[in-house]
Write a protein that holds these residues in place. Structure first.
Motif, mmCIF file in Angstrom:
data_model
loop_
_atom_site.group_PDB
_atom_site.id
_atom_site.type_symbol
_atom_site.label_atom_id
_atom_site.label_comp_id
_atom_site.label_asym_id
_atom_site.label_seq_id
_atom_site.Cartn_x
_atom_site.Cartn_y
_atom_site.Cartn_z
ATOM 1 N N ASN A 60 0.789 -1.227 0.000
ATOM 2 C CA ASN A 60 0.000 0.000 0.000
ATOM 3 C C ASN A 60 0.833 1.296 0.000
ATOM 4 N N VAL A 61 2.100 1.239 -0.387
ATOM 5 C CA VAL A 61 2.872 2.493 -0.474
ATOM 6 C C VAL A 61 2.346 3.305 -1.669
ATOM 7 N N LYS A 62 2.203 4.581 -1.435
ATOM 8 C CA LYS A 62 1.852 5.444 -2.561
ATOM 9 C C LYS A 62 2.373 6.859 -2.286
ATOM 10 N N GLN A 63 2.496 7.584 -3.304
ATOM 11 C CA GLN A 63 3.031 8.925 -3.184
ATOM 12 C C GLN A 63 2.103 9.784 -2.339
ATOM 13 N N GLY A 64 2.706 10.557 -1.426
ATOM 14 C CA GLY A 64 1.916 11.471 -0.604
ATOM 15 C C GLY A 64 1.313 10.836 0.632
ATOM 16 N N LEU A 65 1.479 9.521 0.802
ATOM 17 C CA LEU A 65 0.914 8.828 1.967
ATOM 18 C C LEU A 65 1.643 9.249 3.244
ATOM 19 N N LYS A 66 0.852 9.563 4.292
ATOM 20 C CA LYS A 66 1.445 9.873 5.589
ATOM 21 C C LYS A 66 1.643 8.551 6.336
ATOM 22 N N VAL A 67 2.870 8.374 6.840
ATOM 23 C CA VAL A 67 3.231 7.073 7.401
ATOM 24 C C VAL A 67 3.916 7.212 8.759
ATOM 25 N N ALA A 68 4.088 6.061 9.429
ATOM 26 C CA ALA A 68 4.827 6.017 10.698
ATOM 27 C C ALA A 68 6.225 5.495 10.391
ATOM 28 N N LEU A 69 7.238 6.280 10.754
ATOM 29 C CA LEU A 69 8.607 5.900 10.422
ATOM 30 C C LEU A 69 9.423 5.625 11.684
ATOM 31 N N ALA A 70 10.057 4.456 11.680
ATOM 32 C CA ALA A 70 11.002 4.128 12.751
ATOM 33 C C ALA A 70 12.396 4.320 12.173
ATOM 34 N N ARG A 71 13.102 5.331 12.708
ATOM 35 C CA ARG A 71 14.430 5.623 12.160
ATOM 36 C C ARG A 71 15.485 4.754 12.835
ATOM 37 N N GLU A 72 16.690 4.861 12.325
ATOM 38 C CA GLU A 72 17.822 4.117 12.867
ATOM 39 C C GLU A 72 17.943 4.371 14.380
ATOM 40 N N GLY A 73 18.138 3.297 15.142
ATOM 41 C CA GLY A 73 18.319 3.437 16.594
ATOM 42 C C GLY A 73 17.021 3.281 17.373
ATOM 43 N N CYS A 74 15.898 3.305 16.671
ATOM 44 C CA CYS A 74 14.597 3.171 17.318
ATOM 45 C C CYS A 74 14.373 1.706 17.738
ATOM 46 N N VAL A 75 13.815 1.499 18.926
ATOM 47 C CA VAL A 75 13.545 0.118 19.374
ATOM 48 C C VAL A 75 12.027 -0.081 19.462
ATOM 49 N N LEU A 76 11.512 -0.964 18.631
ATOM 50 C CA LEU A 76 10.067 -1.209 18.584
ATOM 51 C C LEU A 76 9.668 -2.278 19.594
ATOM 52 N N PRO A 77 8.355 -2.396 19.876
ATOM 53 C CA PRO A 77 7.904 -3.441 20.817
ATOM 54 C C PRO A 77 8.453 -4.813 20.427
ATOM 55 N N GLY A 78 8.775 -5.612 21.435
ATOM 56 C CA GLY A 78 9.377 -6.915 21.180
ATOM 57 C C GLY A 78 10.893 -6.770 21.059
ATOM 58 N N ASN A 79 11.422 -5.621 21.523
ATOM 59 C CA ASN A 79 12.854 -5.365 21.517
ATOM 60 C C ASN A 79 13.460 -5.461 20.118
ATOM 61 N N PHE A 80 12.698 -4.940 19.135
ATOM 62 C CA PHE A 80 13.133 -4.986 17.742
ATOM 63 C C PHE A 80 13.870 -3.690 17.423
ATOM 64 N N LYS A 81 15.206 -3.802 17.217
ATOM 65 C CA LYS A 81 16.031 -2.602 17.040
ATOM 66 C C LYS A 81 16.210 -2.307 15.553
ATOM 67 N N ILE A 82 15.958 -1.044 15.190
ATOM 68 C CA ILE A 82 16.096 -0.644 13.785
ATOM 69 C C ILE A 82 17.536 -0.211 13.516
ATOM 70 N N LYS A 83 18.133 -0.852 12.482
ATOM 71 C CA LYS A 83 19.516 -0.516 12.117
ATOM 72 C C LYS A 83 19.546 -0.089 10.663
ATOM 73 N N LYS A 84 20.554 0.666 10.341
ATOM 74 C CA LYS A 84 20.794 0.998 8.930
ATOM 75 C C LYS A 84 21.274 -0.295 8.277
ATOM 76 N N SER A 85 20.669 -0.657 7.137
ATOM 77 C CA SER A 85 21.132 -1.895 6.529
ATOM 78 C C SER A 85 20.983 -1.840 5.028
ATOM 79 N N LYS A 86 21.607 -2.788 4.368
ATOM 80 C CA LYS A 86 21.458 -2.896 2.919
ATOM 81 C C LYS A 86 20.496 -4.031 2.635
ATOM 82 N N ILE A 87 19.419 -3.755 1.877
ATOM 83 C CA ILE A 87 18.489 -4.810 1.520
ATOM 84 C C ILE A 87 18.666 -5.090 0.037
ATOM 85 N N ARG A 88 19.186 -6.248 -0.262
ATOM 86 C CA ARG A 88 19.523 -6.634 -1.648
ATOM 87 C C ARG A 88 20.300 -5.523 -2.361
#
Lengths: 353, 864
Positions: free
Chosen positions: B90-118
């Protein structure tokens, strides 16, 4: 016989002495020593045969020769005794050495019994409360609904009945597996007039099974009915029970709650026995642990046993014995009580001394 | 009951209420339980997502290496634009979204890191509802409203700066099953009192409007008040954000305004409401009545329910459309297509609802409240509150007048009732010494008014929401609760003499038996008291007590004996590879009474006290020192080990009742062979698990009575039948594993005579103990060859008769079969006199006499 005889005799004596002492001092073991004794001064030994010559001697010579021979016998005996002691000592020393064992090898099992922790806790609680003047009463586990609910002010269909998931033996005959030990209170009060000061331990049942609930467990319940009883007395007894059972000065507090058969009703909390109230994992950092329920007997209950509600008051308290045992003996898994893990059980004697 | 703090605060008359509540939250969490309101859990809605920010997707393009992934340009501010790889469709241009930036820890102790995806760099994650912990499951990333400002904390944007508390309420506190109710309790701590939300004041005045719906209440006792309003002209049925977030916070999934408003009012005021689709109500008429025979209704949960004639229903001219106060029907339920709504607000009697709930095993937010008791005043307030919300949110209007029914007795219920509280009674029950003023002040904090009747008596006005305060004792509890139980002075009750306990002897006897077994090397067990179908068949003749609602098929019957449970425990031991065990249990067993003719018997069931023991495996534990060639090393427990325990128990019981001294046993095969005895034993002791016993290596215990030596059946000892052994213990057939067990019935029918006098309380006077003889004893060994049919008991009887008083003990030294089928038995006689040293010739003649008696009686042959 002339003096040559005496000379000769003495010479032989000296030879025996010299040789005898020499041999005795070199005897290798007790058996060898015994052989020497026989050879030298036994009944048929050298000295004895030499002494036979005494008879051929003159009156003058005989005492002299006899004296000398006896002196030598004494010397030999003394030497023999000394040697015997030394040899015995050597021999026992040797024996003790050869009999040495490896003391680190496992011991032979002394079979041990094991008292179930729940029954141990039950017995302790009972003896503490007996010392407070409570008598013990028991009752059946299959109970009438009246004894288990109605008489205890649980209205029919009331949600408070569903608080205790009940096993029904017969809905038609109104028979249940008792959900608490409280029906024993009713039975006791129906039998005797106040004052009442009783406790009832026993097995109870609720249709609930998960890691913190067992369909079958144990409770102990206390009831005191008299003319002058108030909540302070209840606190006093509970404080004494907790201090005696846990062996330390843990505080008890009452927290308002609801039970149909008591008014006011309270939960019984005690300071956490693991952290002494400081807050830990077991008490969820509150410093307090719930151990049971209590309250002042509801007038409706007294009415159902025909007691005069204007004259008397009473308090009642109850607690789960499994819970008390888990807290006292640091047992984490409730279900382990009902399973028969022999090895698991055998750890307990260490803690239960 | 779940509440949101910010929702609760809206009913408190202080602008700082929410702030104070939040500030004091930790203290309140500790204090609420001390006034009887247990806090089960407390959760910050923002927990774990404080660092998530709002952002906008500026543009996106396909990931060069993966079809399903997109590389998005995401803007937080002019200075912060990130490249983020996202897999959501459901990504589309102009969509307002919730962003977890680098260093953010989400519920379940899920840590957001800068990474390369493919191969493409991603510096954060666009979050879905489930990743944010806002929902259990969700599809795609969270889409925020278009007007959302970017670069703000998500928590603020969603109004998640709130706490949710779950109270575990006792069934008496029905008044706390609403936000208003708990606001009343919480308000005490922040100096605020409750203010009801705005509602339309409804009245019963005749309206000129023609009512478009009609009402008929037949069951006036079960439904003393009913109101209905017809609503139409909905401009929107979209639930506003503030309402959704409140509902979501307390775990309700918003649907549409028609449903949500009714739920909101229920959570707010504790008044259950119901919305019918007016176009699905036949004849525009509602009837409140009991269900008729054969009627049924498919309720909102999709279940078809056959109705009982005691069930109160709301019906239209065709039939039931709702189970009153419990759940609506599926067919008449409101939906997104609904054009006209009939809104119900009523008062149903708790008893009626409880009955229905029990019969149908159904539960709803509505029934939960009606069962416990709803404030009678809220029926009309709730109707007015809902009307106001419907008008404000949906822009609809009411057609016609409020349609209502009110029973004559109901108006009395709408007024506060009075109770006299005697200060002396308060002190006598609680031990607390409070003045009238203090009591009044405490009650005033909860809108409970008082006036003084006399120096020692207060007149208390109980508001209608306090359905739990009916008697003086209830008020005593209420005041004590508010004053705090901590202030109650501790005192130790004076000792007093009480009447003699009746059943204490039972407890003491159980203790005695346990101590006896614990004095040996048995392990005490506590298996479950239930039998399965299979276990029941081990003793099939018992009239079993069975459960109507067992938890499982394995737990259907109450046990009739203890040994089956202990054998079950043995099986779990062997399953764990433990092949050696000694278990016991001393406890009660159950059966139905076969003879109900005695009217004095209070119960159709019977409970008896038993002791049982089992022995498994090798008698002695392997030890490094034991002789490897010795047969004894691997010897298994057998009949005689079990018999030893029976002797111990019999000795213990003999001090209760002398009959146990003359306990005798018969081999099981002999019982089976006796055409009279076998059925007698089955009738007298059906609990003996005959089907588990090895007939040649088991015995039944009896005591004598009117019917001869085998009058009372006491129990059994024996070895496990070889056919059931492998099955029961789950061990390979052929594995040599001794299993011996036994069980004795110590007291039959424990409670029968409890009302008269305890059967177990009688403990015999101690017998006198004779001093041991001062004179020397003489041992004589004898050996004979006997016919196989003889028992050692027969032989011993003859020896005892001959040697009489001088025989101190008779031991069996050895038993072994001869080639000719006869058996050689060696025994040792210990002879001693209390008065003199025995002469050689005296002993010789006694031995001679015994020998010839044995030879003569049994045609025995002496071995030299």
């Amino acid at each position: 016989m002339g003096s040559g005889n005496l000379d000769n005799f003495e010479k032989n004596l000296a030879l025996i002495e010299k040789r005898g002492l020499e041999l005795i001092s070199h005897a290798e073991d007790l058996q060898h020593l015994e052989t020497l004794r026989v050879e030298l001064f036994g009944k048929k030994g050298e000295l004895t045969s030499l002494m036979k010559q005494l008879g051929q001697m003159s009156h003058e010579e005989r005492p002299v020769a006899g004296q000398k021979a006896n002196a030598i016998r004494e010397a030999l005996t003394k030497s023999y005794d000394a040697r015997a002691v030394r040899l015995k000592q050597a021999s026992i020393t040797k024996q003790l050495e050869t009999e040495r064992v490896d003391v680190s090898l496992p011991a032979r099992e002394v079979p041990q019994s094991f008292e179930h922790p729940v029954f141990r806790a039950q017995a302790e609680i009972i003896s503490i409360l007996r010392a407070c003047g409570f008598v013990v009463e028991m009752g059946p586990e299959i109970e009438s609904e009246w004894n288990n609910f109605d008489s205890l002010n649980f209205p029919p269909n009331h949600p408070s009945r569903t608080m205790q998931d009940t096993f029904y033996v017969s809905r038609e005959e109104k028979l249940v597996l008792r959900t608490h030990t409280s029906p024993v209170q009713i039975r006791s009060m129906l039998r005797s007039k106040p004052p009442v000061r009783m406790i009832c331990p026993g097995r109870v049942y609720r249709a609930d099974y998960d890691h913190t609930h067992s369909p079958m467990f144990h409770q102990v319940e206390g009831l005191l009915v008299d003319e002058d009883v108030h909540m302070g007395d209840l606190k006093g007894i509970l404080q004494y029970l907790v201090s005696e059972f846990f062996g330390s000065e843990l505080k008890v507090r009452l927290r308002p709650s609801f039970f149909p058969f008591t008014e006011p009703s309270a939960e019984v909390d005690m300071q956490c026995c693991f952290c002494k109230g400081a807050g830990c994992r077991v008490c969820k950092s509150t410093g307090w642990i719930e151990i049971g329920g209590c309250g002042m007997v509801d007038p409706e209950v007294f009415k159902s046993v025909n007691y005069d509600i204007d004259k008397i008051r009473g308090f009642a308290f109850g607690m789960g014995i499994e819970r008390m045992a888990m807290l006292k003996y640091s047992i984490e898994d409730l279900r382990s009580f009902y399973e028969s893990d022999y090895r698991y059980f055998l750890q307990f004697p260490r803690w239960l001394v | 009951m779940k509440i949101s703090l910010s929702w609760v605060a809206t009913y408190l008359n202080s602008s700082k209420a929410l702030e104070s509540l939040k500030k004091q939250a930790s203290v309140l969490e500790q204090r609420m339980p001390l006034v009887g309101l247990e806090v089960g859990s407390r959760k910050k809605l923002s927990e774990g997502i404080e660092d998530v920010v709002t952002a906008e997707i500026l543009s996106f393009e396909k990931h060069p290496e993966a079809d399903r992934l997109n590389v998005c340009k995401v803007k937080v501010s002019d200075k912060e634009i990130y490249s983020i790889v996202c897999g959501a469709s459901n990504v589309k241009q102009g969509l307002k979204v919730a962003l977890a930036r680098e260093g953010c820890v989400l519920p379940g102790n899920f840590k957001i890191k800068k990474s390369k995806i493919r191969g493409v760099e991603s510096s954060g994650m666009l979050c879905s509802e489930s990743e944010l912990g806002l929902a259990d499951a969700s599809e795609g990333i969270l889409e925020l409203p278009a007007k959302t400002t970017i670069g703000r904390p998500l928590v603020a944007a969603l109004g998640l700066d709130d706490e949710v508390w779950e109270f575990e309420l006792t069934p008496d506190r029905a008044d706390c099953l609403s936000h208003v109710g708990l606001a009343r309790e919480l308000g005490r701590y922040v100096g605020a009192s409750v203010q009801l939300p705005e509602y339309e004041k409804l009245n019963f005045e005749k309206s000129s409007d023609v009512p478009l719906i009609s009402l008929e209440v037949q069951a006036k006792r079960a439904c003393p008040f009913y109101s209905a309003q017809l609503l139409e002209g909905f401009k929107t049925i979209e639930t506003p954000q503030w309402m959704s977030s409140h509902l979501q916070a307390v775990g309700q999934r918003p649907k549409n305004a028609l449903v949500d408003i009714t739920n909101y009012v229920l959570m707010e005021l504790g008044q259950p409401l119901h919305a019918f689709d007016a176009d699905k109500i036949e004849g525009s008429k509602l009837i409140v009545r009991y269900a008729k025979k054969g009627e049924s209704l498919v309720t909102l949960d999709g279940v078809e329910r056959k109705l009982f004639k005691e069930d109160l229903v709301i019906a239209d001219s065709k039939g039931p459309v709702a189970i009153a106060g419990v759940m609506g029907g599926l067919e008449s339920a409101v939906s997104n297509e609904t054009k006209r709504v009939i809104l119900e607000s009523a008062y149903f009697n708790a008893d009626s609802i409880r009955g229905t709930v029990q019969r149908h095993k159904i539960h709803s937010e509505s029934s939960h409240r009606f069962e416990r008791g709803v404030d009678p005043n809220m029926a009309l307030v709730g109707a007015g509150r809902a009307l106001k919300l419907f008008k404000d949110i949906c822009g609809c209007r009411r057609r016609g007048a409020l349609v209502h029914f009110q029973a004559k007795t109901f108006s009395k219920k709408l007024e506060a009732h009075t109770i006299n509280l005697d200060l002396r009674a308060f002190k006598k029950v609680t031990g607390l010494d409070l003045q009238a003023k203090e009591i009044s002040d405490h009650l005033a904090t909860l809108e409970i008014g008082t006036e003084s009747r006399s120096a020692k008596v207060l007149k208390v006005f109980v508001p209608t929401h306090r359905v739990d305060l009916l008697r003086e004792i209830d008020l005593i509890e209420e005041v004590a609760r508010l004053a705090g139980f901590d202030g109650i002075p501790t005192r130790f009750p004076a000792m007093l003499s009480v009447s003699k306990p009746i059943t204490e002897g039972t407890f003491d006897l159980i203790q005695k038996l346990r101590v006896r077994m614990l004095g040996t090397s048995f392990v005490e067990l506590m298996p479950y008291c239930f039998f399965s179908d299979k276990e029941k068949e081990y003793a099939p003749d018992v009239k079993y007590v069975s459960l109507e609602n067992p938890l499982s098929h394995d737990w259907k019957y109450m046990r009739s004996n203890l040994s089956t449970g202990l054998l079950r425990s043995l099986a779990s031991s062997t399953a764990k590879g433990e092949y050696r065990a000694k278990f016991f249990e001393a406890s009660t067993v159950f059966e139905k009474r076969t003879d109900l003719t005695d009217v004095a018997l209070s119960s159709p069931t019977k409970e008896s006290l038993h002791v049982s023991w089992v022995l498994l495996g090798q008698r002695n534990k392997d030890h490094w020192s034991s002789d490897k060639s010795s047969v004894a090393r691997k010897e298994q427990f057998d009949f005689f080990d079990a018999k030893g325990a029976a002797d111990l128990i019999a000795q213990s019981m003999a001090t209760q009742d002398r009959i146990w001294q003359s306990m005798n046993l018969l081999p099981l095969w002999k019982v089976y062979d006796d055409p009279k005895l076998a059925p007698y034993v089955a009738e007298m002791a059906p609990w003996i698990p005959m089907n588990l016993l090895h007939p040649g290596r088991s015995a039944i215990y009896f005591t004598p009575g009117k019917k001869g030596p085998q009058t009372n059946v006491m129990g059994f000892v024996g070895e496990l039948h070889p056919l059931v052994k492998s099955d029961l213990l789950n061990v390979a057939t052929g594995k040599e594993l001794g299993v011996a067990f036994g069980e004795l019935r110590c007291v039959e029918d424990l409670w029968k005579s409890a009302y008269e006098k305890s059967t177990v309380a009688k403990i015999l006077k101690k017998g006198s103990i004779t001093a041991s003889s001062k004179f020397p004893f003489i041992e004589r060994d004898l050996a004979f060859v006997f016919e196989k049919s003889l028992s050692f008991d027969d032989i011993a009887k003859v020896v005892h008769k001959q040697a009489s008083d001088l025989l101190v003990s008779l031991d069996c030294l050895d038993v072994y079969p001869q080639e000719d089928g006869r058996v050689s038995v060696a025994m040792r006689l210990l002879l001693q006199s209390q008065e003199r040293t025995l002469e050689d010739n005296e002993v010789a003649s006694l031995i001679e006499k015994t020998t010839s008696a044995l030879v003569k009686t049994f045609k025995a042959e002496q071995r030299v």
